[in-house]
Motif scaffolding. Sequence first.
Motif, PDB file in Angstrom:
ATOM      1  N   SER A 139      91.940 -37.320  35.047  1.00  0.00           N
ATOM      2  CA  SER A 139      91.600 -38.685  34.644  1.00  0.00           C
ATOM      3  C   SER A 139      91.575 -38.781  33.124  1.00  0.00           C
ATOM      4  CB  SER A 139      90.231 -39.068  35.198  1.00  0.00           C
ATOM      5  OG  SER A 139      90.287 -39.067  36.608  1.00  0.00           O
ATOM      6  N   MET A 140      91.598 -40.014  32.616  1.00  0.00           N
ATOM      7  CA  MET A 140      91.512 -40.192  31.164  1.00  0.00           C
ATOM      8  C   MET A 140      90.151 -40.795  30.825  1.00  0.00           C
ATOM      9  SD  MET A 140      92.879 -39.424  28.419  1.00  0.00           S
ATOM     10  CE  MET A 140      94.539 -38.891  28.798  1.00  0.00           C
ATOM     11  N   GLN A 168      96.171 -44.713  29.862  1.00  0.00           N
ATOM     12  CA  GLN A 168      95.526 -46.027  29.800  1.00  0.00           C
ATOM     13  C   GLN A 168      96.389 -47.010  29.009  1.00  0.00           C
ATOM     14  OE1 GLN A 168      92.361 -44.087  27.839  1.00  0.00           O
ATOM     15  NE2 GLN A 168      90.891 -44.332  29.511  1.00  0.00           N
ATOM     16  N   LYS A 192      94.832 -49.582  33.533  1.00  0.00           N
ATOM     17  CA  LYS A 192      94.619 -50.437  32.349  1.00  0.00           C
ATOM     18  C   LYS A 192      93.620 -49.787  31.392  1.00  0.00           C
ATOM     19  CE  LYS A 192      95.617 -54.970  34.330  1.00  0.00           C
ATOM     20  NZ  LYS A 192      95.102 -56.346  34.531  1.00  0.00           N
ATOM     21  N   GLY A 193      92.582 -49.132  31.940  1.00  0.00           N
ATOM     22  CA  GLY A 193      91.552 -48.517  31.089  1.00  0.00           C
ATOM     23  C   GLY A 193      90.201 -49.134  31.384  1.00  0.00           C
ATOM     24  N   ALA A 194      89.164 -48.285  31.474  1.00  0.00           N
ATOM     25  CA  ALA A 194      87.865 -48.749  31.966  1.00  0.00           C
ATOM     26  C   ALA A 194      86.727 -48.671  30.949  1.00  0.00           C
ATOM     27  CB  ALA A 194      87.475 -47.917  33.183  1.00  0.00           C
ATOM     28  N   ARG A 205      91.837 -57.336  28.440  1.00  0.00           N
ATOM     29  CA  ARG A 205      92.565 -57.866  29.594  1.00  0.00           C
ATOM     30  C   ARG A 205      93.300 -59.144  29.169  1.00  0.00           C
ATOM     31  NH1 ARG A 205      91.209 -53.309  31.205  1.00  0.00           N
ATOM     32  NH2 ARG A 205      90.341 -52.891  33.258  1.00  0.00           N
ATOM     33  N   THR A 231      96.357 -50.088  39.959  1.00  0.00           N
ATOM     34  CA  THR A 231      95.766 -51.369  39.562  1.00  0.00           C
ATOM     35  C   THR A 231      95.453 -52.194  40.804  1.00  0.00           C
ATOM     36  OG1 THR A 231      96.086 -53.382  38.247  1.00  0.00           O
ATOM     37  CG2 THR A 231      98.050 -52.488  39.293  1.00  0.00           C
ATOM     38  N   HIS A 232      94.527 -53.151  40.637  1.00  0.00           N
ATOM     39  CA  HIS A 232      94.228 -54.100  41.728  1.00  0.00           C
ATOM     40  C   HIS A 232      94.698 -55.482  41.342  1.00  0.00           C
ATOM     41  CE1 HIS A 232      91.095 -51.046  41.033  1.00  0.00           C
ATOM     42  NE2 HIS A 232      91.348 -50.758  42.287  1.00  0.00           N
ATOM     43  N   ILE A 259      88.015 -51.677  46.790  1.00  0.00           N
ATOM     44  CA  ILE A 259      88.504 -52.810  45.999  1.00  0.00           C
ATOM     45  C   ILE A 259      89.816 -53.311  46.597  1.00  0.00           C
ATOM     46  CG2 ILE A 259      89.223 -53.601  43.707  1.00  0.00           C
ATOM     47  CD1 ILE A 259      87.411 -51.537  42.496  1.00  0.00           C
ATOM     48  N   HIS A 260      89.836 -54.578  46.962  1.00  0.00           N
ATOM     49  CA  HIS A 260      91.036 -55.241  47.507  1.00  0.00           C
ATOM     50  C   HIS A 260      91.748 -54.456  48.612  1.00  0.00           C
ATOM     51  CE1 HIS A 260      91.222 -58.866  45.439  1.00  0.00           C
ATOM     52  NE2 HIS A 260      91.773 -58.501  44.306  1.00  0.00           N
ATOM     53  N   ARG A 291      82.266 -50.487  38.292  1.00  0.00           N
ATOM     54  CA  ARG A 291      82.930 -51.368  39.264  1.00  0.00           C
ATOM     55  C   ARG A 291      82.353 -52.784  39.194  1.00  0.00           C
ATOM     56  NH1 ARG A 291      85.132 -47.048  39.005  1.00  0.00           N
ATOM     57  NH2 ARG A 291      86.154 -48.317  37.438  1.00  0.00           N
ATOM     58  N   GLU A 294      83.559 -54.435  35.672  1.00  0.00           N
ATOM     59  CA  GLU A 294      84.942 -54.884  35.551  1.00  0.00           C
ATOM     60  C   GLU A 294      85.229 -56.100  36.441  1.00  0.00           C
ATOM     61  OE1 GLU A 294      87.002 -51.290  36.440  1.00  0.00           O
ATOM     62  OE2 GLU A 294      86.608 -51.451  38.577  1.00  0.00           O
ATOM     63  N   TYR A 295      84.299 -56.420  37.328  1.00  0.00           N
ATOM     64  CA  TYR A 295      84.474 -57.604  38.189  1.00  0.00           C
ATOM     65  C   TYR A 295      83.080 -58.114  38.553  1.00  0.00           C
ATOM     66  CZ  TYR A 295      86.766 -60.561  41.642  1.00  0.00           C
ATOM     67  OH  TYR A 295      87.248 -61.642  42.360  1.00  0.00           O
ATOM     68  N   ASN A 298      81.211 -58.834  41.818  1.00  0.00           N
ATOM     69  CA  ASN A 298      80.729 -57.757  42.705  1.00  0.00           C
ATOM     70  C   ASN A 298      79.209 -57.683  42.745  1.00  0.00           C
ATOM     71  OD1 ASN A 298      83.190 -56.858  43.563  1.00  0.00           O
ATOM     72  ND2 ASN A 298      83.393 -55.273  42.010  1.00  0.00           N
TER      73      ASN A 298
HETATM   74  P1  FDA Z   1      91.856 -55.988  35.988  1.00  0.00           P
HETATM   75  O1  FDA Z   1      90.603 -55.372  35.500  1.00  0.00           O
HETATM   76  O2  FDA Z   1      92.609 -56.876  35.070  1.00  0.00           O
HETATM   77  O3  FDA Z   1      91.563 -56.777  37.306  1.00  0.00           O
HETATM   78  C1  FDA Z   1      92.566 -57.527  37.966  1.00  0.00           C
HETATM   79  C2  FDA Z   1      92.028 -58.060  39.260  1.00  0.00           C
HETATM   80  O4  FDA Z   1      91.777 -56.962  40.135  1.00  0.00           O
HETATM   81  C3  FDA Z   1      90.700 -58.788  39.145  1.00  0.00           C
HETATM   82  O5  FDA Z   1      90.877 -60.130  38.821  1.00  0.00           O
HETATM   83  C4  FDA Z   1      90.152 -58.599  40.525  1.00  0.00           C
HETATM   84  O6  FDA Z   1      90.745 -59.491  41.436  1.00  0.00           O
HETATM   85  C5  FDA Z   1      90.604 -57.196  40.875  1.00  0.00           C
HETATM   86  N1  FDA Z   1      89.588 -56.198  40.492  1.00  0.00           N
HETATM   87  C6  FDA Z   1      89.606 -55.359  39.445  1.00  0.00           C
HETATM   88  N2  FDA Z   1      88.516 -54.574  39.442  1.00  0.00           N
HETATM   89  C7  FDA Z   1      87.795 -54.954  40.503  1.00  0.00           C
HETATM   90  C8  FDA Z   1      86.558 -54.542  41.043  1.00  0.00           C
HETATM   91  N3  FDA Z   1      85.818 -53.578  40.473  1.00  0.00           N
HETATM   92  N4  FDA Z   1      86.108 -55.139  42.156  1.00  0.00           N
HETATM   93  C9  FDA Z   1      86.826 -56.129  42.760  1.00  0.00           C
HETATM   94  N5  FDA Z   1      88.002 -56.557  42.287  1.00  0.00           N
HETATM   95  C10 FDA Z   1      88.475 -56.001  41.187  1.00  0.00           C
HETATM   96  N6  FDA Z   1      90.259 -45.934  34.122  1.00  0.00           N
HETATM   97  C11 FDA Z   1      90.199 -45.048  33.094  1.00  0.00           C
HETATM   98  O7  FDA Z   1      89.861 -45.452  31.970  1.00  0.00           O
HETATM   99  N7  FDA Z   1      90.482 -43.725  33.296  1.00  0.00           N
HETATM  100  C12 FDA Z   1      90.899 -43.249  34.506  1.00  0.00           C
HETATM  101  O8  FDA Z   1      91.163 -42.058  34.654  1.00  0.00           O
HETATM  102  C13 FDA Z   1      91.009 -44.173  35.593  1.00  0.00           C
HETATM  103  N8  FDA Z   1      91.430 -43.764  36.818  1.00  0.00           N
HETATM  104  C14 FDA Z   1      91.730 -44.719  37.785  1.00  0.00           C
HETATM  105  C15 FDA Z   1      92.367 -44.354  38.971  1.00  0.00           C
HETATM  106  C16 FDA Z   1      92.746 -45.331  39.883  1.00  0.00           C
HETATM  107  C17 FDA Z   1      93.460 -44.939  41.152  1.00  0.00           C
HETATM  108  C18 FDA Z   1      92.480 -46.703  39.622  1.00  0.00           C
HETATM  109  C19 FDA Z   1      92.915 -47.795  40.581  1.00  0.00           C
HETATM  110  C20 FDA Z   1      91.810 -47.067  38.482  1.00  0.00           C
HETATM  111  C21 FDA Z   1      91.412 -46.096  37.549  1.00  0.00           C
HETATM  112  N9  FDA Z   1      90.773 -46.447  36.367  1.00  0.00           N
HETATM  113  C22 FDA Z   1      90.666 -45.532  35.360  1.00  0.00           C
HETATM  114  C23 FDA Z   1      90.173 -47.799  36.217  1.00  0.00           C
HETATM  115  C24 FDA Z   1      91.126 -48.757  35.523  1.00  0.00           C
HETATM  116  O9  FDA Z   1      91.286 -48.406  34.170  1.00  0.00           O
HETATM  117  C25 FDA Z   1      90.587 -50.198  35.568  1.00  0.00           C
HETATM  118  O10 FDA Z   1      89.352 -50.273  34.929  1.00  0.00           O
HETATM  119  C26 FDA Z   1      90.443 -50.744  36.974  1.00  0.00           C
HETATM  120  O11 FDA Z   1      91.514 -50.373  37.773  1.00  0.00           O
HETATM  121  C27 FDA Z   1      90.390 -52.288  36.934  1.00  0.00           C
HETATM  122  O12 FDA Z   1      91.535 -52.779  36.314  1.00  0.00           O
HETATM  123  P2  FDA Z   1      92.750 -53.468  37.104  1.00  0.00           P
HETATM  124  O13 FDA Z   1      94.005 -52.792  36.714  1.00  0.00           O
HETATM  125  O14 FDA Z   1      92.478 -53.532  38.531  1.00  0.00           O
HETATM  126  O15 FDA Z   1      92.890 -54.921  36.471  1.00  0.00           O
END
Ligand code: FDA
Length: 318
Positions: A139-140, A168, A192-194, A205, A231-232, A259-260, A291, A294-295, A298
């Motif tokens: 992971s990053m 990311q 995208k990055g958390a 975003r 991504t979701h 998630i989704h 979790r 970022e949304y 929830n």
């Molecule tokens: P974005 O945050 O723009 O959300 C788009 C849409 O997705 C939202 O409008 C909503 O509908 C849905 N959504 C997103 N998050 C949700 C939630 N928590 N609950 C409900 N709906 C939600 N990050 C990192 O920095 N290092 C890492 O190593 C990883 N590893 C990783 C692995 C995997 C398999 C995933 C899917 C994600 C990660 N992440 C991560 C987390 C990632 O960086 C990011 O924070 C989340 O995936 C949320 O971003 P989205 O791409 O979903 O888009």
Amino acid sequence: MSKQLEFVHVLKSIARNKQMKASLMNSKELSPLLLRAAQRFITGEKRNDGLLIAKQLIEKGYFISLEYIGENTTTLENSEQAKNEFLQLIEEMGAQSMKETVSFDLSHIGLNVDEETAYRHLIELVEKAQKYNMTLMVSMEEAARTDEILAIYKQIASQYENVGITIQAYLPRSIHDLNELLHYPGKIRLVKGAYQEPAHVTLSRSSELNHRYLQLAEQVIKAERSLSIATHDELLLAECEKQKFLQLPNVQTEMLYGIHPDLLKRLKSKGYQTSTYLIYGNDWYLYLCHRIAEYPENLYQAMIDLMNPSPIKECERY
Ligand code: FDA
């Protein structure tokens, strides 16, 4: 700053506040309540909880990735305990013929102790995974750690093919990093990055971030490397589908458990390769905060779950 953005900042600060975490998690009344809310996103606190749900999802046609949740271990002893748990996890997945993926943070297996410990532990895990034809995904973490993580990854990836890395899209440096990483055979997981980083360090975003994400995905695809589109974001996924990324044999769509599930299920029904990222372990507090942050919607579900004593069966939604 909008109220929602302010809420996200506050929640991310709460998540990182060690004192608050300790008082919530050590509280006999609050901790079980929070666990109920966490069960939307985690499979349970035991290895077997993770393995059980992994098996069910594999039977439904998903790929899976499993993580024993944790990060930032500060002692050699704790990093060894984490590494041993991962070794055991790989062993049990191997014994059950799950040729799937195990994911982890390098800071969980020793990066905070020193780079050499993280490297040594990583080699042990990679060799064990290789024995069972399994993949490891690194992971990053925070931007301040990107250099260290990439350096360790490159050392390992030049010797072993069964280890991949997360990139990311919100970090402007990722375009350059990816160019270098594509010289190694490992899989790339694109997220995208958390993390909460200073504004000048990351892209927030936006459509610009989604555009960057697509650029990076295309870069991996052109290099014919395996890619996880993690991504979701429904719009972003629709664009990936339009550009025929999801249809490719070495591309997977990956989402976090809980998630989704509806969206992932739909993509699977179209014949695309889909994967669920499963978490188990008792250090789920930070993960739950992320979790919700970022949304923020929830939080409503979390409040409902806190008050609902019946078990949450998230797996049935897949
Ligand atoms: P974005 O945050 O723009 O959300 C788009 C849409 O997705 C939202 O409008 C909503 O509908 C849905 N959504 C997103 N998050 C949700 C939630 N928590 N609950 C409900 N709906 C939600 N990050 C990192 O920095 N290092 C890492 O190593 C990883 N590893 C990783 C692995 C995997 C398999 C995933 C899917 C994600 C990660 N992440 C991560 C987390 C990632 O960086 C990011 O924070 C989340 O995936 C949320 O971003 P989205 O791409 O979903 O888009």
